[in-house]
Design a protein around this motif. Structure first.
Motif, short mmCIF file in Angstrom:
data_model
loop_
_atom_site.label_atom_id
_atom_site.label_comp_id
_atom_site.label_asym_id
_atom_site.label_seq_id
_atom_site.Cartn_x
_atom_site.Cartn_y
_atom_site.Cartn_z
N LEU A 13 2.64 -23.15 18.66
CA LEU A 13 1.56 -23.55 19.54
C LEU A 13 1.55 -25.07 19.70
CD1 LEU A 13 -1.13 -22.76 21.06
CD2 LEU A 13 -2.28 -23.27 18.91
N LYS A 14 1.64 -25.77 18.58
CA LYS A 14 1.62 -27.24 18.58
C LYS A 14 2.79 -27.79 19.39
CE LYS A 14 0.11 -31.22 16.74
NZ LYS A 14 0.06 -31.96 17.98
N LEU A 16 4.41 -26.37 21.88
CA LEU A 16 4.16 -26.16 23.32
C LEU A 16 3.09 -27.13 23.84
CD1 LEU A 16 4.27 -22.28 23.70
CD2 LEU A 16 5.84 -23.93 24.71
N GLU A 17 2.04 -27.34 23.06
CA GLU A 17 0.99 -28.28 23.49
C GLU A 17 1.55 -29.69 23.62
OE1 GLU A 17 -3.00 -26.09 21.71
OE2 GLU A 17 -1.97 -27.56 20.46
N ILE A 67 4.26 -23.13 30.72
CA ILE A 67 3.61 -23.39 29.42
C ILE A 67 2.13 -23.05 29.49
CG2 ILE A 67 2.97 -25.18 27.75
CD1 ILE A 67 5.63 -26.57 28.42
N GLU A 68 1.48 -23.42 30.59
CA GLU A 68 0.05 -23.13 30.72
C GLU A 68 -0.21 -21.62 30.69
OE1 GLU A 68 -0.95 -25.44 34.22
OE2 GLU A 68 -1.67 -27.11 32.97
N LEU A 71 0.18 -20.49 27.04
CA LEU A 71 -0.96 -20.91 26.23
C LEU A 71 -2.23 -20.12 26.58
CD1 LEU A 71 -0.40 -24.77 26.09
CD2 LEU A 71 0.12 -23.07 24.33
N LYS A 72 -2.36 -19.76 27.86
CA LYS A 72 -3.54 -19.01 28.31
C LYS A 72 -3.61 -17.66 27.60
CE LYS A 72 -5.27 -16.92 32.49
NZ LYS A 72 -4.61 -16.22 33.56
N ALA A 74 -2.09 -16.99 24.64
CA ALA A 74 -1.58 -17.17 23.28
C ALA A 74 -2.48 -16.52 22.25
CB ALA A 74 -1.43 -18.66 22.98
N THR A 112 8.17 -15.92 22.31
CA THR A 112 8.13 -17.25 22.91
C THR A 112 8.84 -18.28 22.04
OG1 THR A 112 5.97 -16.65 23.80
CG2 THR A 112 6.58 -18.95 23.95
#
Length: 162
Positions: A13-14, A16-17, A67-68, A71-72, A74, A112
């Motif tokens: 997660l980190k 990708l952010e 990516i958005e 994350l949406k 996730a 992912t």
């Protein structure tokens, strides 16, 4: 893909952010500057720099959108809470390849984050799917593209980040 949950470890997660931030803050500015400089050269119809910059801009925007979307949808696996009695996403495992008598180490991650070169296998891959829920001492046979593979689970542990 919109409704599919993207299972990520906290590190995934980190990552990708951070990539999203880099693309939005740094890369967008860089490509915008390239387009601006290419425009100054005049005729855009035969301007290779302008075309290349526009292509790069399109790629950046596509990756930001991708990516958005990830994350949406996730779902983050809290690795400290992973049950070490059985194989699940977010744990590191040591298995024995019964055919080659070779020990292998993998981290089970969501699709992912999968990267076989870094020892991260997807929970959706044939091997990952077959191993999920297994316990130390279990033997599993997996049907893959290269034929049938047999593994014995040797160890399940928390995955330290890499």
């Amino acid at each position: 893909m919109d409704n599919k949950k993207n299972i990520l470890t906290y590190a995934g997660l980190k990552k990708l952010e951070d990539e999203l931030e880099q693309l939005k803050v740094v890369k967008r500015k860089e490509v915008s500057q390239k387009i601006k400089e290419a425009r100054k050269q005049g005729d855009l119809s035969e301007n290779a720099e302008y075309d290349a910059a526009k292509d790069e801009q399109r790629d950046i925007e596509a990756r930001i959108e991708e990516i958005e979307k990830i994350l949406k949808n996730a779902e983050v696996v809290v690795e400290e809470e992973v049950d070490l009695d059985k194989i699940s996403i977010g744990c590191k495992i040591r298995i024995l390849d019964c055919e080659f008598d070779e020990e292998l180490e993998y981290k089970i991650v969501g699709s992912t984050e999968a990267n076989s070169l870094k020892g991260k296998i997807s929970n959706e891959s044939p091997v990952g799917k077959a191993l999920l829920g297994k316990k130390v001492g279990d033997t599993v046979t997996v049907e893959t593209q290269v034929g049938e593979l047999t593994y014995k689970v040797l160890e399940i542990q928390r995955a330290e980040e890499n």
